[in-house]
Design a protein around this motif. Sequence first.
Motif, PDB file in Angstrom:
ATOM      1  N   VAL A  56      35.764  42.098  29.890  1.00 26.10           N
ATOM      2  CA  VAL A  56      37.204  42.078  29.577  1.00 26.10           C
ATOM      3  C   VAL A  56      37.998  42.731  30.713  1.00 26.10           C
ATOM      4  O   VAL A  56      39.082  42.265  31.088  1.00 26.10           O
ATOM      5  N   GLU A  57      37.446  43.802  31.264  1.00 27.42           N
ATOM      6  CA  GLU A  57      38.159  44.498  32.352  1.00 27.42           C
ATOM      7  C   GLU A  57      38.264  43.593  33.578  1.00 27.42           C
ATOM      8  O   GLU A  57      39.307  43.541  34.242  1.00 27.42           O
ATOM      9  N   ALA A  58      37.183  42.855  33.870  1.00 24.94           N
ATOM     10  CA  ALA A  58      37.220  41.925  35.011  1.00 24.94           C
ATOM     11  C   ALA A  58      38.264  40.836  34.770  1.00 24.94           C
ATOM     12  O   ALA A  58      38.976  40.411  35.697  1.00 24.94           O
ATOM     13  N   LEU A  59      38.384  40.409  33.530  1.00 25.09           N
ATOM     14  CA  LEU A  59      39.372  39.368  33.213  1.00 25.09           C
ATOM     15  C   LEU A  59      40.792  39.899  33.384  1.00 25.09           C
ATOM     16  O   LEU A  59      41.664  39.205  33.931  1.00 25.09           O
ATOM     17  N   LYS A  60      41.022  41.130  32.937  1.00 23.45           N
ATOM     18  CA  LYS A  60      42.367  41.699  33.085  1.00 23.45           C
ATOM     19  C   LYS A  60      42.748  41.805  34.562  1.00 23.45           C
ATOM     20  O   LYS A  60      43.869  41.481  34.964  1.00 23.45           O
ATOM     21  N   THR A  61      41.787  42.249  35.388  1.00 23.85           N
ATOM     22  CA  THR A  61      42.047  42.360  36.833  1.00 23.85           C
ATOM     23  C   THR A  61      42.351  40.982  37.421  1.00 23.85           C
ATOM     24  O   THR A  61      43.309  40.817  38.183  1.00 23.85           O
ATOM     25  N   THR A  62      41.537  39.989  37.047  1.00 23.91           N
ATOM     26  CA  THR A  62      41.718  38.637  37.617  1.00 23.91           C
ATOM     27  C   THR A  62      43.070  38.059  37.223  1.00 23.91           C
ATOM     28  O   THR A  62      43.782  37.492  38.066  1.00 23.91           O
TER      29      THR A  62
END
Length: 265
Positions: A56-62
């Motif tokens: 989820v954190e990677a998605l928020k960054t992307t």
Amino acid sequence: MSRSPAITTDHSRICTYPTGLDPHRMPSHVAVIMDGNGRWAKARGLPRIMGHRAGVEALKTTLRLCSEWGIRTLTVYAFSTENWSRPGDEVNFLMTLFERVLQRELDSLQSEQVRISFLGDLEPLPNRLKELIAEARELTASNTGIRFNVCTNYGGRRELVLAAQKLARRSARGELDPELIDENIFADELFTGSEVDPDLLIRTSGERRISNFLLWQLAYAEIHVTDVLWPDFDAAALIQALADYQTRCRRFGGIDPITSDRLGS
Ligand code: IPE
Ligand code: IPE
Ligand code: MG
């Protein structure tokens, strides 16, 4: 991260781009198969669900970076029609995670002007998740920023079959002459509707397959495969994908005018 000077994109947002990327050759639509959460967790001796949480954190960054860099649409693969075959605990965890994240992030999606949609056959999803999805779509429908499509219970083959059924029903009712069905009319019946096709497909975790994702829409997408596992996907990995995209010569079945000139043909 060093940045080039700010420029204005065609949707009138001031964007700054990382050095090395050509602001004039950015993809308009980026699609991502976010894969490798389970392996990321396993490598750390953690249960698979911890990989989904980290993802989820990677998605928020992307999403934040794509929005900052003026990309108009981000479409991500969150749950496939085949993912129901996973252990019940993992499926339940994912459904609850989608609910929690959507609820938690709704205000910031709204303040960032993100337009969120969920693409797929949403009917089998838990009721609470369906309510949140409807609420999020309604709330953000008139936002002017990035379009963010989350493919949930999505399958490319299911999408094509549903589109064929809708067209067949219209024809059976006498509303549509089958001879007039062309690519545009067909594409309008897909979950993506009038959305432009992805320019770039990113798949993480090194798998070289499309796993039933956007079978129609990826016809001419450039494909970037990275060994990075999804929870580790960060700004550097996104820049690498975009830089790779910018090296490609997109011919769409035609010929490259530069190369053909050089050959004198
Ligand atoms: C992608 O990561 C997330 C979903 C499919 C929901 P995986 O869960 O497939 O992770 P790996 O491929 O097993 O490492
Ligand atoms: C594709 O990943 C689906 C999502 C990322 C949601 P999978 O892990 O399900 O795909 P396969 O099984 O490796 O093809
Ligand atoms: Mg996987």
